[in-house]
Design a protein around this motif. Structure first.
Motif, PDB file in Angstrom:
ATOM      1  N   GLY A 179       0.784  -1.225   0.000  1.00  0.00           N
ATOM      2  CA  GLY A 179       0.000   0.000   0.000  1.00  0.00           C
ATOM      3  C   GLY A 179       0.814   1.273   0.000  1.00  0.00           C
ATOM      4  N   TYR A 180       2.149   1.184   0.054  1.00  0.00           N
ATOM      5  CA  TYR A 180       2.974   2.385   0.017  1.00  0.00           C
ATOM      6  C   TYR A 180       3.444   2.604  -1.408  1.00  0.00           C
ATOM      7  N   GLU A 181       3.227   3.816  -1.916  1.00  0.00           N
ATOM      8  CA  GLU A 181       3.652   4.139  -3.265  1.00  0.00           C
ATOM      9  C   GLU A 181       4.870   5.039  -3.239  1.00  0.00           C
ATOM     10  N   SER A 182       5.782   4.815  -4.168  1.00  0.00           N
ATOM     11  CA  SER A 182       6.989   5.630  -4.248  1.00  0.00           C
ATOM     12  C   SER A 182       6.630   7.105  -4.392  1.00  0.00           C
ATOM     13  N   LEU A 183       7.349   7.952  -3.682  1.00  0.00           N
ATOM     14  CA  LEU A 183       7.130   9.392  -3.772  1.00  0.00           C
ATOM     15  C   LEU A 183       7.942  10.011  -4.900  1.00  0.00           C
ATOM     16  N   GLY A 184       8.690   9.186  -5.598  1.00  0.00           N
ATOM     17  CA  GLY A 184       9.445   9.681  -6.741  1.00  0.00           C
ATOM     18  C   GLY A 184      10.598  10.566  -6.330  1.00  0.00           C
ATOM     19  N   LEU A 185      10.794  11.658  -7.069  1.00  0.00           N
ATOM     20  CA  LEU A 185      11.897  12.581  -6.819  1.00  0.00           C
ATOM     21  C   LEU A 185      11.334  13.992  -6.594  1.00  0.00           C
ATOM     22  N   PRO A 186      10.686  14.214  -5.462  1.00  0.00           N
ATOM     23  CA  PRO A 186      10.081  15.520  -5.206  1.00  0.00           C
ATOM     24  C   PRO A 186      11.128  16.619  -5.074  1.00  0.00           C
ATOM     25  N   SER A 187      10.712  17.845  -5.354  1.00  0.00           N
ATOM     26  CA  SER A 187      11.605  18.985  -5.200  1.00  0.00           C
ATOM     27  C   SER A 187      11.559  19.478  -3.756  1.00  0.00           C
ATOM     28  N   TRP A 188      12.526  20.308  -3.397  1.00  0.00           N
ATOM     29  CA  TRP A 188      12.513  20.883  -2.057  1.00  0.00           C
ATOM     30  C   TRP A 188      11.339  21.846  -1.894  1.00  0.00           C
ATOM     31  N   GLN A 189      10.882  22.431  -2.986  1.00  0.00           N
ATOM     32  CA  GLN A 189       9.691  23.278  -2.926  1.00  0.00           C
ATOM     33  C   GLN A 189       8.467  22.445  -2.555  1.00  0.00           C
ATOM     34  N   ASP A 190       8.372  21.240  -3.128  1.00  0.00           N
ATOM     35  CA  ASP A 190       7.285  20.325  -2.757  1.00  0.00           C
ATOM     36  C   ASP A 190       7.331  20.026  -1.256  1.00  0.00           C
ATOM     37  N   VAL A 191       8.532  19.810  -0.753  1.00  0.00           N
ATOM     38  CA  VAL A 191       8.717  19.502   0.666  1.00  0.00           C
ATOM     39  C   VAL A 191       8.283  20.684   1.529  1.00  0.00           C
ATOM     40  N   ALA A 192       8.714  21.877   1.138  1.00  0.00           N
ATOM     41  CA  ALA A 192       8.382  23.079   1.909  1.00  0.00           C
ATOM     42  C   ALA A 192       6.876  23.290   1.978  1.00  0.00           C
ATOM     43  N   GLU A 193       6.186  23.081   0.858  1.00  0.00           N
ATOM     44  CA  GLU A 193       4.730  23.256   0.826  1.00  0.00           C
ATOM     45  C   GLU A 193       4.032  22.217   1.702  1.00  0.00           C
ATOM     46  N   CYS A 194       4.513  20.994   1.641  1.00  0.00           N
ATOM     47  CA  CYS A 194       3.921  19.925   2.452  1.00  0.00           C
ATOM     48  C   CYS A 194       4.123  20.203   3.935  1.00  0.00           C
ATOM     49  N   LEU A 195       5.343  20.564   4.320  1.00  0.00           N
ATOM     50  CA  LEU A 195       5.637  20.821   5.725  1.00  0.00           C
ATOM     51  C   LEU A 195       4.860  22.033   6.241  1.00  0.00           C
ATOM     52  N   ASP A 238     -15.672  21.338   3.238  1.00  0.00           N
ATOM     53  CA  ASP A 238     -15.411  21.447   1.798  1.00  0.00           C
ATOM     54  C   ASP A 238     -14.621  20.230   1.343  1.00  0.00           C
ATOM     55  N   GLY A 239     -15.306  19.279   0.737  1.00  0.00           N
ATOM     56  CA  GLY A 239     -14.674  18.042   0.304  1.00  0.00           C
ATOM     57  C   GLY A 239     -13.612  18.255  -0.752  1.00  0.00           C
ATOM     58  N   VAL A 240     -13.817  19.243  -1.621  1.00  0.00           N
ATOM     59  CA  VAL A 240     -12.829  19.532  -2.670  1.00  0.00           C
ATOM     60  C   VAL A 240     -11.547  20.077  -2.052  1.00  0.00           C
ATOM     61  N   GLU A 241     -11.704  21.005  -1.125  1.00  0.00           N
ATOM     62  CA  GLU A 241     -10.539  21.557  -0.429  1.00  0.00           C
ATOM     63  C   GLU A 241      -9.783  20.458   0.307  1.00  0.00           C
ATOM     64  N   PHE A 242     -10.540  19.544   0.912  1.00  0.00           N
ATOM     65  CA  PHE A 242      -9.919  18.443   1.635  1.00  0.00           C
ATOM     66  C   PHE A 242      -9.103  17.567   0.685  1.00  0.00           C
ATOM     67  N   ALA A 243      -9.669  17.266  -0.473  1.00  0.00           N
ATOM     68  CA  ALA A 243      -8.963  16.431  -1.453  1.00  0.00           C
ATOM     69  C   ALA A 243      -7.685  17.114  -1.936  1.00  0.00           C
ATOM     70  N   GLU A 244      -7.768  18.408  -2.159  1.00  0.00           N
ATOM     71  CA  GLU A 244      -6.580  19.158  -2.594  1.00  0.00           C
ATOM     72  C   GLU A 244      -5.519  19.176  -1.500  1.00  0.00           C
ATOM     73  N   LEU A 245      -5.952  19.287  -0.265  1.00  0.00           N
ATOM     74  CA  LEU A 245      -5.025  19.278   0.859  1.00  0.00           C
ATOM     75  C   LEU A 245      -4.329  17.933   0.966  1.00  0.00           C
ATOM     76  N   MET A 246      -5.102  16.858   0.820  1.00  0.00           N
ATOM     77  CA  MET A 246      -4.521  15.524   0.914  1.00  0.00           C
ATOM     78  C   MET A 246      -3.504  15.271  -0.208  1.00  0.00           C
ATOM     79  N   ALA A 247      -3.743  15.891  -1.367  1.00  0.00           N
ATOM     80  CA  ALA A 247      -2.801  15.749  -2.472  1.00  0.00           C
ATOM     81  C   ALA A 247      -1.452  16.351  -2.096  1.00  0.00           C
ATOM     82  N   THR A 248      -1.464  17.375  -1.274  1.00  0.00           N
ATOM     83  CA  THR A 248      -0.221  18.003  -0.805  1.00  0.00           C
ATOM     84  C   THR A 248       0.607  17.017   0.005  1.00  0.00           C
ATOM     85  N   PHE A 249      -0.083  16.062   0.650  1.00  0.00           N
ATOM     86  CA  PHE A 249       0.599  15.084   1.497  1.00  0.00           C
ATOM     87  C   PHE A 249       0.936  13.798   0.745  1.00  0.00           C
TER      88      PHE A 249
END
Length: 209
Positions: A36-52, A82-93
């Motif tokens: 059930g764990y999927e590879s996170l690939g090669l995220p950028s540090w900007q991706d990391v900053a936004e997630c954190l 807001d289910g849409v906002e929630f889905a977008e937030l989860m995508a950040t993670f």
């Protein structure tokens, strides 16, 4: 409240026994018995900053909650409003639990091969007894990660050549993610592991199926 778990923090590892044979195909498709764990690939540090940043906001709200699991309460409230906002937030993670998502992404950006994450919790939806993230670092990255883990109050356990980072609370895991982000230049200066070459192509091939 942010759930806290009773666990002894130790640093039991031997960098000489870390796995060094991982390929791009293995990292892309999975190389452990954790399903059930999927590879996170090669995220950028900007991706990391936004997630954190998003994670920090939720943890701050959860800490002010009187609920036993404030994180769940905050997320449920967002979803209800807001289910849409929630889905977008989860995508950040990237599909990972809040509290360990930032660390998982930071480890991937630092070019560690992540393979497991769980924030633990007070319900049956979580399988780890306490917050935990699995990663295989190379020897050079391991030395830096070990220093940062100790600063953050996180433990290290090693099994079958791979590391399990853990803590008594996701707050410590979040701090470790932040420390890795702060040391991004040091990680970027290290030679990339062999599995990085070709990982993007392997992930694209998997997505095409």
């Amino acid at each position: 409240m942010i759930p806290a778990f009773d666990v002894e923090i130790r640093h039991d590892y031997d960098v000489a026994d870390l796995r060094t044979d991982l390929t791009a195909e293995q990292v892309a498709s999975g190389f452990t018995d954790h399903h059930g764990y999927e590879s996170l690939g090669l995220p950028s540090w900007q991706d990391v900053a936004e997630c954190l940043s998003a994670e920090a906001e939720i943890l701050a709200q959860a800490a002010l909650s009187s609920a036993p699991d404030g994180i769940k309460e905050v997320l449920d409230a967002i979803d209800d409003e807001d289910g849409v906002e929630f889905a977008e937030l989860m995508a950040t993670f990237y599909g990972n639990d809040v509290g360990v998502a930032g660390l998982s992404l930071a480890l991937s950006a630092a070019r560690g091969a992540t393979f497991y994450s769980c924030s633990s919790g007070l319900d049956s939806h979580h399988h780890a007894e306490y917050p935990m993230v699995g990663v295989v670092p190379d020897v050079q990255r391991a030395s830096l990660l070990a220093e940062l883990a100790e600063r953050a109050g996180c433990g290290i356990g090693q099994q079958w050549g791979r590391w399990y980072l853990y803590a008594g609370s996701v707050s410590a895991m979040h701090v470790l993610g932040q420390l890795i982000l702060e040391q991004r230049d040091a990680f970027d200066a290290l030679p990339e592991p062999k599995w990085v070459d070709g990982l993007a192509e392997q992930l694209e091939r998997i997505d095409d199926y």
